[in-house]
Design an enzyme around this catalytic site. Structure first.
Site, PDB file in Angstrom:
ATOM      1  CG  ASN A  21      -0.814  -0.242   2.467  1.00 27.50           C
ATOM      2  OD1 ASN A  21      -0.385  -1.318   2.842  1.00 27.50           O
ATOM      3  ND2 ASN A  21      -1.020   0.744   3.306  1.00 27.50           N
ATOM      4  CG  ASP A  22      -0.089   4.124   2.828  1.00 27.69           C
ATOM      5  OD1 ASP A  22      -1.042   3.567   2.267  1.00 27.69           O
ATOM      6  OD2 ASP A  22      -0.152   4.589   3.979  1.00 27.69           O
ATOM      7  CD  GLN A  38       2.895   0.790   5.721  1.00 25.68           C
ATOM      8  OE1 GLN A  38       2.074   0.299   6.479  1.00 25.68           O
ATOM      9  NE2 GLN A  38       4.155   0.987   6.083  1.00 25.68           N
ATOM     10  CG  PHE A  78       1.166   1.189  10.552  1.00 22.57           C
ATOM     11  CD1 PHE A  78       1.344  -0.172  10.319  1.00 22.57           C
ATOM     12  CD2 PHE A  78      -0.094   1.617  10.990  1.00 22.57           C
ATOM     13  CE1 PHE A  78       0.307  -1.088  10.505  1.00 22.57           C
ATOM     14  CE2 PHE A  78      -1.143   0.712  11.180  1.00 22.57           C
ATOM     15  CZ  PHE A  78      -0.939  -0.634  10.940  1.00 22.57           C
ATOM     16  CB  SER A  79       2.637   5.259   6.307  1.00 20.80           C
ATOM     17  OG  SER A  79       2.155   4.325   5.379  1.00 20.80           O
ATOM     18  CD  GLU A 204      -5.461   6.221   6.904  1.00 21.84           C
ATOM     19  OE1 GLU A 204      -5.553   5.365   7.800  1.00 21.84           O
ATOM     20  OE2 GLU A 204      -5.591   5.938   5.700  1.00 21.84           O
TER      21      GLU A 204
END
Ligand code: FRU
Length: 493
Positions: A21-22, A38, A78-79, A204
């Site tokens: 993801n990100d 991610q 996490f990001s 976010e």
């Protein structure tokens, strides 16, 4: 039958296997672009969040690298962002090379020392991002919150001083929090920023950066980027931006913002970075002093877990250069995709014949295995529409329609191929068309995506599409009254 890996993009980054993801820690250092992201190293679904890593020297071709920062029993990674600590303010350097420092969110597990907490932590690399050491004093910023995440750090120099600034979110409170630090380790609260949004939404992946207005370094504008989910303009995940000023302490939104909402959308403050379904968590590269380049995750939390791509899942958007220009008296963000030079271009301006007939014609068939860019410049009387059908075979396709009378450009992907893997996938997107004399459109077509740049990048629409069959057809259509000044088809790379 579709060939294996029919949907693997040619130009957009995707890991060889497993979930992504990100984009995280985007940084240019010593001639290399680093894309961390991610990543689940163990499967094609979200989980075991770790930082994957890829490198590039041109932003077109990426080499996947070993996982940079893996999760463990204590925390998921996490990001966050990465900086090169040239002055060794952190003390992580060994005297030979400036440390690359990752500032990430520790998402502490249930069995960990801080169950359920999200806090900001550091890891550093002394070998150009290959191997990483977590800072022993982690976390460096803990509010005791379960939704405090996505730190974006940059070096600030201005009237207020010179220091590191972090933008992070209290996600559920829909707030961006700013902090400052002299050494990346000790952080002091500065201010926060909030705006209107649906109550169930989270904020976010913030970003905050300065851009010269109309290319003039003496007059600058600050952009604050925030991803919202749900509550995106096209449904589900979306990315907003606000323009204003930053004095080293506080971001102040400019009071006069143009209305950029198409007629059907309630107008919110700021604007949308993209009007499609699949441009989320977009953040910019550090380490490029004279250029601002962003990338987003080309997916949407509504259906990301169900996209039909096989052993890998999710791609990044094309990298986009961001500038700010005065348009009708207001500063506006302009996005320009960064793509390889065209290997081949075809002038298709005459493909429909003269204006006056009901017109449609194939532009490129088949368009398998190559990235195509279709550029159209047209004038149309108020009622004339034109556009593209992209898909295949037969009548299947995503339909992109320029509709000056409605003041919008629509991308309808309901008939674009495989749409039934999730009930929220079939959709119609709408971007405002700020019609001038001429309408300009650039459409980038890769194996499972469409990215539309409108009026020179004033607005964009990014959507995933999963055509049936092996080949993609690109067909042009136009009402009789539309005058097509140029139509060009380019094969990229
Ligand atoms: C955004 C996000 C971030 C978080 C990460 C977890 O897509 O939810 O807020 O850090 O993904 O993978």
């Amino acid at each position: 039958a579709p060939t294996r890996d029919r949907y693997r993009p040619r130009l957009h980054y995707t890991p060889a296997r497993n979930w992504m993801n990100d984009p995280n820690g985007l940084i240019f250092h010593r001639g290399v672009y680093h894309l961390f992201y991610q990543h689940n190293p163990f499967g094609a679904d979200w989980g075991n969040m770790s930082w994957g890593h890829a490198t590039s020297t041109d932003l077109h071709t990426w080499a996947e690298q070993p996982v940079a920062i893996p999760c463990d029993d204590e925390e998921a990674i996490f990001s966050g962002s990465a900086v090169v600590d040239e002055r060794n303010t952190s003390g992580f350097g060994d005297g030979s090379a400036a440390p690359m420092v990752a500032v990430y969110t520790s998402a502490y597990g249930k069995e960990s020392s801080r169950p359920g907490i999200q806090a900001q932590s550091l890891a550093y690399s002394l070998d150009e991002g290959r191997t990483w050491t977590k800072y022993a004093g982690n976390p460096v910023l803990d509010r005791g919150s379960s939704d405090f995440r996505d730190p974006k750090v940059f070096w600030y120099e201005g009237p207020a001083g010179a220091y590191w600034v972090m933008a992070a979110v209290e996600a559920a409170e829909q707030r961006v929090l700013l902090y400052k630090s002299a050494d990346l380790i000790h952080w002091e609260y500065l201010s926060d920023f909030a705006a209107d949004g649906p109550p169930e939404s989270v904020w976010e992946c913030p970003d905050l950066f300065e851009l010269p207005l109309d290319g003039d370094p003496e007059r600058t504008v600050w952009a604050l980027i925030v991803s919202v989910n749900p509550g995106g303009v096209a449904g589900g995940s979306g990315t907003r931006y606000f323009l204003g000023s930053f004095d080293g302490v506080r971001f102040t939104e400019q009071s006069t913002q143009p209305s950029t909402a198409p007629p059907r959308e309630p107008s919110l403050r700021g604007s949308w970075l993209d009007w499609g379904r699949d441009y989320y968590a977009a953040v910019s590269f550090g380490g490029l002093p004279h250029r601002r380049v962003m990338m987003g995750w080309m997916n949407n939390w509504d259906y990301a877990a169900a996209t039909p791509t096989g052993v890998w899942r999710s791609a990044m958007s094309l990298p986009r250069e961001i500038t700010v220009r005065t348009v009708n008296g207001h500063p506006r963000l302009i996005q320009t995709p960064i793509v390889p030079p065209a290997a081949q271009t075809t002038d298709a301006t005459e493909v429909l014949g003269a204006a006056g007939s009901g017109r449609r014609a194939a532009l490129a068939t088949p368009a398998h295995g190559k990235v195509h860019r279709v550029s159209i410049s047209a004038t149309a009387p108020a009622a004339g529409t034109f556009g593209l059908r992209i898909g295949g075979p037969g009548a299947e396709g995503a339909r992109l329609t320029v509709d000056p009378a409605a003041g919008e450009i629509r991308l309808d992907r309901r008939g674009s191929g495989r749409v039934d893997f999730h009930q929220d996938f079939p959709s119609i997107e709408r971007a405002p068309l700020e019609a001038g004399e001429r309408m300009d459109l650039e459409v980038y077509i890769d194996a499972c995506s469409l990215e539309v740049f409108i009026q020179g990048g004033l607005a964009t629409i990014t959507d995933l599409v999963f055509p049936h069959g092996r080949d993609t057809e690109i067909e042009l259509f136009a009402d009789p009254s539309v005058v097509l000044a140029t139509v060009e088809v380019a094969v990229l790379g």
